[in-house]
Enzyme design. Structure first.
Site, mmCIF file in Angstrom:
data_model
loop_
_atom_site.group_PDB
_atom_site.id
_atom_site.type_symbol
_atom_site.label_atom_id
_atom_site.label_comp_id
_atom_site.label_asym_id
_atom_site.label_seq_id
_atom_site.Cartn_x
_atom_site.Cartn_y
_atom_site.Cartn_z
ATOM 1 N N ASP A 1 -2.918 4.862 -1.950
ATOM 2 C CA ASP A 1 -3.830 5.400 -0.956
ATOM 3 C C ASP A 1 -4.125 6.885 -1.136
ATOM 4 O OD1 ASP A 1 -5.059 4.958 1.792
ATOM 5 O OD2 ASP A 1 -3.727 6.637 2.225
ATOM 6 N N HIS B 1 -11.214 -2.791 3.451
ATOM 7 C CA HIS B 1 -10.979 -2.521 4.874
ATOM 8 C C HIS B 1 -11.581 -1.200 5.334
ATOM 9 C CE1 HIS B 1 -8.144 -0.087 2.764
ATOM 10 N NE2 HIS B 1 -7.825 0.537 3.881
ATOM 11 N N ASP B 2 -12.159 -0.432 4.425
ATOM 12 C CA ASP B 2 -12.769 0.844 4.791
ATOM 13 C C ASP B 2 -14.287 0.772 4.748
ATOM 14 O OD1 ASP B 2 -10.365 2.183 5.088
ATOM 15 O OD2 ASP B 2 -10.292 2.812 2.993
ATOM 16 N N ASP C 1 0.868 -1.161 0.000
ATOM 17 C CA ASP C 1 0.000 0.000 0.000
ATOM 18 C C ASP C 1 0.918 1.228 0.000
ATOM 19 O OD1 ASP C 1 -2.333 1.620 0.542
ATOM 20 O OD2 ASP C 1 -3.203 -0.163 1.451
ATOM 21 N N GLU D 1 -6.714 4.612 -5.346
ATOM 22 C CA GLU D 1 -7.938 4.925 -4.592
ATOM 23 C C GLU D 1 -8.424 6.279 -5.085
ATOM 24 O OE1 GLU D 1 -9.556 5.088 -0.003
ATOM 25 O OE2 GLU D 1 -7.648 6.002 -0.471
HETATM 26 C C1 NOJ Z 1 -7.642 5.361 2.736
HETATM 27 C C2 NOJ Z 1 -7.351 4.084 3.459
HETATM 28 O O1 NOJ Z 1 -7.936 3.028 2.760
HETATM 29 C C3 NOJ Z 1 -7.877 4.254 4.842
HETATM 30 O O2 NOJ Z 1 -7.894 3.052 5.567
HETATM 31 C C4 NOJ Z 1 -7.076 5.304 5.543
HETATM 32 O O3 NOJ Z 1 -7.665 5.591 6.786
HETATM 33 C C5 NOJ Z 1 -7.001 6.595 4.735
HETATM 34 N N1 NOJ Z 1 -6.855 6.405 3.334
HETATM 35 C C6 NOJ Z 1 -5.842 7.433 5.197
HETATM 36 O O4 NOJ Z 1 -4.628 6.861 4.787
#
Ligand code: NOJ
Length: 571
Positions: free
Chosen positions: A202, A331-332, A99, A259
């Site tokens: 990210d 994971h989010d 990542d 992302e």
């Molecule tokens: C996106 C990530 O997927 C998330 O888990 C994170 O909290 C934020 N970016 C900050 O890095």
């Protein structure tokens, strides 16, 4: 026309290392745990493993706050473990992605420490450090993504603030400073030289900020404004992304998935076209459906019909410009089976239907750990069970907006990121077989019914259905259609029917084709009521289905039971 790339036909699997498999009993998953499960992942059909961050970190945002980009956090293992993981994956023809978290680092990174010591020195330029705003307070009224102001006092100072669009322990790096970009590129190359397959990237849209940082219209009673305004005003991010690609990924033929939320078709070309900044970007159309700026407590459920519309919208937007990365969860996000399957209908059959619906779309399929065994959301009964900084912010927001304790917890149970961070359910042993110690986050109490060991014993389980989906996508006879063929919605006006044709591909699209590719229909009845539909041609045979189905050859019609999913091949 497509030029084959090594990653086009791959199946991706996301690992959240902290919750995957703990081999030393400290309650935290580790790299040795991942190594121990490589055969399980290979058998599933996974080719590329994306690891959420494992770099040295205080874990304030679970590793998305990096204090040393060149080190593995000891809680996850050692650099030797990482090298072994890459090598063991390679032995199995698998690749590892890390990542890339480069919008921000940790406030415990040496760069930030030095910036605090001397904000006017070179490291001060690594961050966004500003004096007080016109009212003597914070420089701007921006709200961080996790709630609360996006500026905090620079440690050791009373008159200077630093910007953090995420948590206060995640200071934003200043990409306008060429030194920062150089440091990041050097690190990316260092990892790629180790043999990584690439990176998931990210929060990358945040690296570009407006030249002037100023207030925007507040949208809540806290007087703060959402970051969307500053992102809209930020200007062209293209030069940063081009430089990032050229200085790093392009030299290594790396796979990258950004992302990035919903660019329009014109910019999509720049992002994922043949010469795009990235190999792919995630499709977030479905999981952002029903969101409002107010927060979890105000979000709307996504019905099966909404889900279908989102899928069709995203697929139409991407067309054949490039390859979206398709997910039902990460994971989010909460678990996809909870988000997209109605309460009361979340059966193993319906889970298979959802799997079939998204997996065979045009794009790159990603499976998130536990998705393959149908892991579900956890019920949060008290705020003390919440671990995620983002969810804690949402809990506060809900309470401030007047929600009762019960309502706030209901919102957390429905949308919290902790839902996908509970321990991977390996077996019915204590703590789901994830650890012999005490897990850092409590397991879902349903692990005795839902676990990998049980799924492996049942040839009819969701796990084996995922294996079949993976095998179908890789089968030489169907691969080119499923990877490169166009996706055309079929009977889109039929409510709760998610059906699409994957068109065959010709030599003009894939010059190295040697034999004709078939045309396929994927039909998913996203409701509990049975239905009948006409088939779009003479059905040759059913390739896959989650319940017995007739091929419809006799009358050209398909009879689908409730939550039935099937794939037909046409002559
Ligand atoms: C996106 C990530 O997927 C998330 O888990 C994170 O909290 C934020 N970016 C900050 O890095």
């Amino acid at each position: 026309m497509y030029h084959r790339k090594w990653w086009h036909d791959k199946i991706m699997y996301q690992i959240y290392p902290k919750s995957f498999c703990d081999t030393n009993g400290d309650g935290i998953g580790d790299l040795r745990g991942i190594i121990s499960k490589l055969d399980y992942l290979k058998d599933l059909g996974a080719d590329v493993l994306w690891l959420s961050p494992i770099y040295k970190s205080p874990l304030a945002d679970e590793g998305y706050d990096i204090s040393d980009y060149y080190a593995i956090d000891p809680r996850f293992g050692t650099m030797a473990d990482m090298d072994e993981l890459i090598a063991e994956a390679k032995k199995r023809d698998m690749f590892v992605l890390m990542d890339l978290v480069a919008n921000h680092c940790s406030d415990e990174h040496a760069w930030f420490r030095k910036a605090c010591e001397d904000p006017d020195g070179p490291y001060g330029q690594y961050f966004y450090i500003r004096g007080a705003g016109a009212d003597g307070g914070r420089p701007t009224n921006w709200r961080s993504y996790f709630g609360g102001p996006a500026w905090d006092l620079l440690p050791g100072h009373t008159d200077q603030y630093y910007l953090h669009v995420f948590h206060k322990k995640q200071p934003d790096l200043n990409w306008e400073n060429p030194k920062v970009r150089e440091e990041i590129f050097a690190n990316v190359n260092w990892w790629l030289d180790k043999g990584l397959g690439g990176f998931r990237i990210d929060a990358i849209m945040n690296i570009k900020k407006p030249a002037e940082l100023h207030d925007y219209e507040p949208n809540r009673t806290d007087g703060l404004s959402p970051l969307t305004h500053m992102l809209e005003e930020a200007g062209d991010i293209g030069p940063f992304l081009t430089e990032l690609k050229e200085e790093t990924f392009a030299k290594h033929d790396a796979f990258t998935v950004g992302e990035v939320c919903g660019p329009d078709p014109v910019s999509l070309q720049a992002y994922i076209g043949e010469d795009g900044y990235f190999s792919s970007i995630f499709d977030f159309e479905e999981n952002t459906f029903g969101r409002t700026p107010n927060g979890y407590y105000d979000w709307q459920r996504c019905t099966p019909e909404d889900y279908k519309q989102c899928v069709f919208r995203a697929q139409a937007r991407a067309g054949s410009i490039g390859f979206l990365s398709n997910i039902i969860e990460n994971h989010d996000e909460p678990r996809g089976v909870n988000r997209y399957l109605p309460d009361g209908e979340r059966t193993e059959t319906a889970k298979k239907a959802l799997a079939c619906a998204y997996f065979l779309l045009r794009g790159i399929p990603f499976i998130y750990q536990g998705q393959e065994i149908g892991m579900e959301n956890k019920v949060f009964r008290s705020a003390s069970e919440i671990r995620d900084v983002g969810a804690l912010g949402e809990y506060e927001t809900a309470k401030r907006a007047g929600c009762s304790e019960e309502e706030a917890l209901r919102a957390i149970s429905a949308y919290s990121r902790d839902n996908t961070r509970t321990p991977m359910q390996w077996s019915d042993a204590p703590h789901a077989g994830f650890t012999t110690g005490t897990p850092w986050i409590e397991e879902n109490e349903n692990y005795r019914e839902i676990n990998a060991e049980k799924a492996l014993k049942d040839p009819d389980s969701l796990l084996y259905f995922y294996r079949k989906l993976a095998a179908l996508r890789k089968a030489p006879a169907f691969k080119d259609t499923l990877v490169y063929g166009r996706m055309t919605p079929y009977l889109p006006e039929e409510k709760n029917l998610l059906a699409y044709v994957r068109e065959s591909v010709g030599k003009d699209e894939l010059p190295d084709l040697t034999c004709p590719t078939p045309r396929l229909l994927v039909a998913v009845n996203m409701q509990k009521e049975a239905r009948e539909i006409p088939l779009p041609g003479k059905a040759a045979r059913v390739l896959l289905s989650n319940l017995p189905v007739s091929d419809g050859a006799a009358d050209g019609r398909a009879r689908l039971k409730g939550w039935q999913a099937a794939v037909w091949e046409f002559e």
